[in-house]
Design a protein around this motif. Structure first.
Motif, short mmCIF file in Angstrom:
data_model
loop_
_atom_site.label_atom_id
_atom_site.label_comp_id
_atom_site.label_asym_id
_atom_site.label_seq_id
_atom_site.Cartn_x
_atom_site.Cartn_y
_atom_site.Cartn_z
N ARG A 33 0.83 -1.20 0.00
CA ARG A 33 0.00 0.00 0.00
C ARG A 33 0.86 1.25 0.00
O ARG A 33 1.82 1.37 0.75
N GLU A 34 0.50 2.20 -0.83
CA GLU A 34 1.21 3.46 -0.90
C GLU A 34 0.45 4.52 -0.11
O GLU A 34 -0.74 4.36 0.16
N PRO A 35 1.12 5.59 0.29
CA PRO A 35 0.44 6.64 1.05
C PRO A 35 -0.72 7.24 0.26
O PRO A 35 -0.69 7.30 -0.97
N TRP A 36 -1.73 7.72 0.97
CA TRP A 36 -2.93 8.24 0.29
C TRP A 36 -2.61 9.45 -0.56
O TRP A 36 -3.24 9.67 -1.59
N SER A 37 -1.63 10.27 -0.14
CA SER A 37 -1.31 11.46 -0.94
C SER A 37 -0.74 11.08 -2.30
O SER A 37 -1.06 11.70 -3.31
N VAL A 38 0.09 10.04 -2.32
CA VAL A 38 0.64 9.58 -3.60
C VAL A 38 -0.46 8.91 -4.42
O VAL A 38 -0.54 9.08 -5.64
N ARG A 39 -1.31 8.19 -3.75
CA ARG A 39 -2.39 7.49 -4.44
C ARG A 39 -3.35 8.46 -5.12
O ARG A 39 -3.84 8.22 -6.21
N TRP A 40 -3.63 9.59 -4.47
CA TRP A 40 -4.59 10.54 -5.01
C TRP A 40 -3.96 11.57 -5.93
O TRP A 40 -4.56 11.99 -6.91
N PHE A 41 -2.75 12.02 -5.61
CA PHE A 41 -2.18 13.15 -6.34
C PHE A 41 -0.86 12.85 -7.04
O PHE A 41 -0.23 13.75 -7.58
N GLY A 42 -0.37 11.63 -6.99
CA GLY A 42 0.87 11.29 -7.68
C GLY A 42 2.10 11.72 -6.91
O GLY A 42 2.12 11.75 -5.68
N MET A 43 3.12 12.11 -7.63
CA MET A 43 4.41 12.45 -7.01
C MET A 43 4.51 13.92 -6.61
O MET A 43 5.50 14.33 -6.01
N ILE A 44 3.52 14.72 -6.91
CA ILE A 44 3.59 16.15 -6.61
C ILE A 44 3.71 16.41 -5.10
O ILE A 44 4.60 17.16 -4.69
N PRO A 45 2.89 15.83 -4.23
CA PRO A 45 3.07 16.07 -2.80
C PRO A 45 4.42 15.61 -2.27
O PRO A 45 5.02 16.26 -1.42
N PHE A 46 4.91 14.49 -2.81
CA PHE A 46 6.20 13.98 -2.39
C PHE A 46 7.31 14.96 -2.74
O PHE A 46 8.18 15.26 -1.92
N SER A 47 7.28 15.49 -3.96
CA SER A 47 8.33 16.43 -4.37
C SER A 47 8.23 17.73 -3.59
O SER A 47 9.25 18.33 -3.25
N MET A 48 7.01 18.17 -3.29
CA MET A 48 6.85 19.39 -2.49
C MET A 48 7.39 19.19 -1.08
O MET A 48 8.03 20.08 -0.52
N LYS A 49 7.16 18.01 -0.51
CA LYS A 49 7.68 17.71 0.83
C LYS A 49 9.20 17.69 0.83
O LYS A 49 9.83 18.22 1.75
N MET A 50 9.79 17.12 -0.20
CA MET A 50 11.24 17.11 -0.30
C MET A 50 11.79 18.53 -0.37
O MET A 50 12.79 18.86 0.28
N TYR A 51 11.15 19.38 -1.15
CA TYR A 51 11.59 20.76 -1.29
C TYR A 51 11.49 21.51 0.04
O TYR A 51 12.42 22.21 0.44
N VAL A 52 10.37 21.35 0.73
CA VAL A 52 10.17 22.04 2.01
C VAL A 52 11.18 21.55 3.04
O VAL A 52 11.76 22.35 3.78
N ASP A 53 11.42 20.25 3.09
CA ASP A 53 12.40 19.71 4.04
C ASP A 53 13.79 20.25 3.76
O ASP A 53 14.54 20.58 4.69
N LYS A 54 14.13 20.37 2.50
CA LYS A 54 15.44 20.90 2.13
C LYS A 54 15.56 22.36 2.56
O LYS A 54 16.59 22.78 3.09
N GLN A 55 14.51 23.14 2.35
CA GLN A 55 14.54 24.55 2.74
C GLN A 55 14.62 24.70 4.26
O GLN A 55 15.33 25.56 4.77
N ARG A 56 13.90 23.86 4.98
CA ARG A 56 13.94 23.91 6.44
C ARG A 56 15.34 23.62 6.96
O ARG A 56 15.85 24.30 7.85
N SER A 57 15.97 22.58 6.41
CA SER A 57 17.31 22.23 6.88
C SER A 57 18.31 23.32 6.50
O SER A 57 19.24 23.59 7.25
N ARG A 58 18.10 23.95 5.37
CA ARG A 58 18.99 25.04 4.95
C ARG A 58 18.86 26.23 5.89
O ARG A 58 19.84 26.84 6.30
#
Length: 66
Positions: A33-58
């Motif tokens: 089973r994949e997360p519901w966000s990926v199931r409903w919206f594809g890779m867009i939420p995943f890529s946005m989360k990666m971007y936000v995490d990178k900005q937070r750590s920066r």
């Protein structure tokens, strides 16, 4: 698919369900089973989360990139 085929399929699934331990069934379900966000919206939420995490750590001073 005929009625006979359908019944035989249901019986095979039921036997598999009864023979497999509960923990194994749960592990199979959790791994496929994949997360519901990926199931409903594809890779867009995943890529946005990666971007936000990178900005937070920066901003917190994680790595100094020049």
């Amino acid at each position: 698919m005929t009625f006979k085929d359908w019944i035989s399929y249901l019986i095979k699934r039921m036997i598999w369900y009864m023979e497999t331990p509960r923990t194994e069934r749960k592990a199979i379900k959790a791994s496929t089973r994949e997360p519901w966000s990926v199931r409903w919206f594809g890779m867009i939420p995943f890529s946005m989360k990666m971007y936000v995490d990178k900005q937070r750590s920066r901003l917190r001073g994680g790595t100094s990139e020049k």
